[in-house]
Write a protein that holds these residues in place. Sequence first.
Motif, short mmCIF file in Angstrom:
data_model
loop_
_atom_site.label_atom_id
_atom_site.label_comp_id
_atom_site.label_asym_id
_atom_site.label_seq_id
_atom_site.Cartn_x
_atom_site.Cartn_y
_atom_site.Cartn_z
N PHE A 263 -9.55 -1.11 0.51
CA PHE A 263 -9.56 0.24 1.09
C PHE A 263 -8.91 1.21 0.14
N GLU A 264 -9.16 2.47 0.38
CA GLU A 264 -8.53 3.55 -0.38
C GLU A 264 -7.02 3.47 -0.17
N LEU A 265 -6.25 3.58 -1.24
CA LEU A 265 -4.79 3.62 -1.08
C LEU A 265 -4.39 4.92 -0.39
N ASP A 293 8.09 2.07 6.19
CA ASP A 293 8.14 1.54 7.54
C ASP A 293 7.19 0.35 7.69
N VAL A 294 7.41 -0.44 8.72
CA VAL A 294 6.54 -1.59 8.95
C VAL A 294 5.09 -1.14 8.98
N GLY A 295 4.25 -1.88 8.29
CA GLY A 295 2.83 -1.57 8.30
C GLY A 295 2.40 -0.49 7.32
N SER A 296 3.32 -0.03 6.48
CA SER A 296 2.96 1.06 5.57
C SER A 296 2.22 0.57 4.33
N GLY A 297 2.10 -0.76 4.19
CA GLY A 297 1.29 -1.29 3.09
C GLY A 297 2.07 -1.58 1.81
N LYS A 298 3.24 -2.17 1.97
CA LYS A 298 4.05 -2.48 0.80
C LYS A 298 3.48 -3.65 -0.01
N THR A 299 2.83 -4.59 0.70
CA THR A 299 2.32 -5.78 0.01
C THR A 299 1.33 -5.39 -1.09
N PRO A 445 -1.26 3.82 6.77
CA PRO A 445 -2.70 3.86 6.54
C PRO A 445 -3.38 4.58 7.71
N PRO A 446 -4.51 5.22 7.45
CA PRO A 446 -5.16 6.02 8.50
C PRO A 446 -5.66 5.18 9.66
N ASN A 550 1.69 -10.65 9.81
CA ASN A 550 0.63 -9.66 9.96
C ASN A 550 -0.58 -10.26 10.67
P1 ADP Z 1 4.36 -3.74 5.23
O1 ADP Z 1 4.65 -2.47 4.52
O2 ADP Z 1 4.98 -3.78 6.58
O3 ADP Z 1 4.66 -4.95 4.39
P2 ADP Z 1 1.66 -4.67 4.93
O4 ADP Z 1 1.68 -4.64 3.46
O5 ADP Z 1 1.79 -5.98 5.60
O6 ADP Z 1 2.79 -3.70 5.49
O7 ADP Z 1 0.37 -3.88 5.42
C1 ADP Z 1 0.05 -3.77 6.78
C2 ADP Z 1 -1.45 -3.75 6.98
O8 ADP Z 1 -2.00 -2.56 6.47
C3 ADP Z 1 -2.15 -4.88 6.26
O9 ADP Z 1 -3.12 -5.40 7.15
C4 ADP Z 1 -2.81 -4.20 5.08
O10 ADP Z 1 -3.98 -4.86 4.68
C5 ADP Z 1 -3.10 -2.84 5.62
N1 ADP Z 1 -3.15 -1.77 4.60
C6 ADP Z 1 -2.33 -1.63 3.55
N2 ADP Z 1 -2.65 -0.54 2.83
C7 ADP Z 1 -3.70 0.02 3.44
C8 ADP Z 1 -4.50 1.18 3.18
N3 ADP Z 1 -4.26 1.99 2.14
N4 ADP Z 1 -5.50 1.46 4.04
C9 ADP Z 1 -5.73 0.67 5.11
N5 ADP Z 1 -5.03 -0.43 5.40
C10 ADP Z 1 -4.02 -0.76 4.59
#
Ligand code: ADP
Length: 695
Positions: A263-265, A293-299, A445-446, A550
């Motif tokens: 997906f788009e960053l 925050d949780v779910g913000s896409g740090k991985t 993410p949106p 997740n």
């Molecule tokens: P955290 O920051 O809590 O570690 P995660 O990295 O686990 O969050 O990401 C949470 C979810 O959001 C995952 O399912 C991931 O694939 C998704 N995600 C991450 N970046 C994006 C993005 N840019 N657009 C959509 N989904 C995203």
Amino acid sequence: MLDKDITYCKNVGSRRADILRKELGVNTAAELLEQYPFKYIDRSRFYFIHEIADEDTFVQIKGEILEFHTMGIGRAQRMSAMFSDGQSQIELVWFKGIQYLKLQTGVPYLLFGKPSRFNRTYNFVHPELTPLDKVTPQMVTGLEPHYNTTERMKNSGINSKAMRTIIAGLMPDVDRGLPETLQADIIQRYHLMNRTEAIHQIHFPNDTPSMQKARERLKFEELFYNQLSILSRASARRRHTEGFIISVVGRHFNYFYKNLLPFELTNAQKRVIKEIHADMKSGKQMNRLLQGDVGSGKTLVALLCALLVIDNGYQACIMAPTEILANQHLATLRQLLQGSDVRVELLTGSTTKKQRAELLPALQRGEINLLIGTHALIEDTVQFGNIGLVIVDEQHRFGVAQRAKLWAKNSRPPHVLVMTATPIPRTLAMTVYGDLQVSVIDELPPGRKPIQTYHYSNLRRKSINEFIIKQVGLGRQIYVVYPLIQENEELDLADLENGYNKLVETFPQFRISMVHGKMRAADKDLQMQRFVSGETQILVATTVIEVGVNVPNASVMIIEDAQRFGLSQLHQLRGRVGRGADQSYCLLLTPPQMSAETRKRMDIMVATNDGFRIAEADLQIRGMGDLEGTAQSGDPVNFKIASLATDGQILQLAREAANSVLDDDPTLSTGYTQVYRDGLARLNPEQKLGYREIS
Ligand code: ADP
Ligand code: MG
């Protein structure tokens, strides 16, 4: 004068000196002066008996004793007296030391004490009575300081009043002038009281504004030195340690970005990747905290940074706090990297000897590009060929000592990125993590719908069960979390199993997994896997699922005994849902009877999803302990007077001042900064680092 041993201070002597040394750790007069009052009592106001309205306020009343009564004999003897202010009367009571009381009727007294409520009237137990003609003006003007004392001090006659007398004895020395610890320009710029006046006024203030100015000055000084220490060390490290230069954006990064990125960053993700890249190509070693925050896409950010490093010929590793999370990272990253030739491997406590024997040499030969694991990665036996980046996930209290172990993993220290979803209040960011640069992902993410949170009494099982049935009917999955604390693990596990059995009984039609820390890793994985794959609809768990797990289809988080979790922990748990496109819910269950504090915490959780607001509220409500919901670690720094919970503003100014000093003289080497070198030399290790090291 103030370097003198406390034995030689007025009103001390060798017996008291011994106790003060043991109980308060003070050796010199100067240290005694740093025993600041914890409160002041306003003695400028005189009360009438009829004005007494509560038990918590000290009052002083002018009046006389009308009559005495003595009851009982020997140790059970008790004396009471009627005291009149000319308008009304109140009872005074003594249980002890009656033989020493030399009180008379018909003599005007000044009574001082804290009223107690007795049935529906007030009385005074052991009040202080001073004949009016012995009352000095100092006694009844302004604010009277009160000092912390220990049980042993009190037993030896060093109560708050005695401390007051001892410290009063030092005031002539103080007034002759104390060495100033801040330069005049800083004192002027921040409108601070000078040190001599501050020490006098904090103990014996003229009035409330002077007391506040004095406290402000001393807090500033304490925080200033803390910041000067942290910032000067960080800048020295940056000056002295070269970092690997990660300049090329190469094959692996580009291939992933063009072909594999699902997906788009978000803009925030793009921005922090730029910040991290800029840092890693600067030639200096990076020590950076990534907050999101949780779910913000740090991985994903972690992966892209790792790819940059790999493209420049180095290895990267990601260290997770639990095996479950390490496993999950491995699965996620391998899936994301399908079609790329980046080699990703896993190393945890459960890695067998045989697997290790294969893994470790490959690691040393540099064949493994990205290693994922737990604390096992820190062990000395784990040797990389050429490690360039260490990513530490969800362990934001990973202190300097631990990071230093990682720095030793290569000839030059690798770059370090610490990622956390625990929003860190500003004051902590400046102290505990004061030596880290900070990047923030401030955008989710949106398409995420805000989680709806409700607080329920745990007696409302019927509604809760109906809710579960409805959600599972919609195809959703549900977490049910039980608290688990070390001290009574057995009981907690019983709760968990009980809860599991009840669910199995209530919902024979559903499949239910259970995981907790005491299970074998393989069983845990199996149970987790069943939930992740959607085979089970409900996962009953302890806080092992708190970080990082997740499962986008899981949209309901039910937290049992929510009153036993810290706010940040509740927020972390709630962050396990709200990851898919569906409306998510969080139910906080507590007993119907709860403390005011619990009520406050539940209200905040219901009111906001904003991790920052929650972290700040947590800090206010609980003080500095338990910010992560882990072991009670107390305030990370034992400041003498400053408090990270309330002095954020002063800390901000102190940091600014410390930065300006270092801007002018980064190594504190001119004569002008001698005073600061001396000040730093006096700090204890904790004040220097800004926190206690955890092991
Ligand atoms: P955290 O920051 O809590 O570690 P995660 O990295 O686990 O969050 O990401 C949470 C979810 O959001 C995952 O399912 C991931 O694939 C998704 N995600 C991450 N970046 C994006 C993005 N840019 N657009 C959509 N989904 C995203
Ligand atoms: Mg994560």
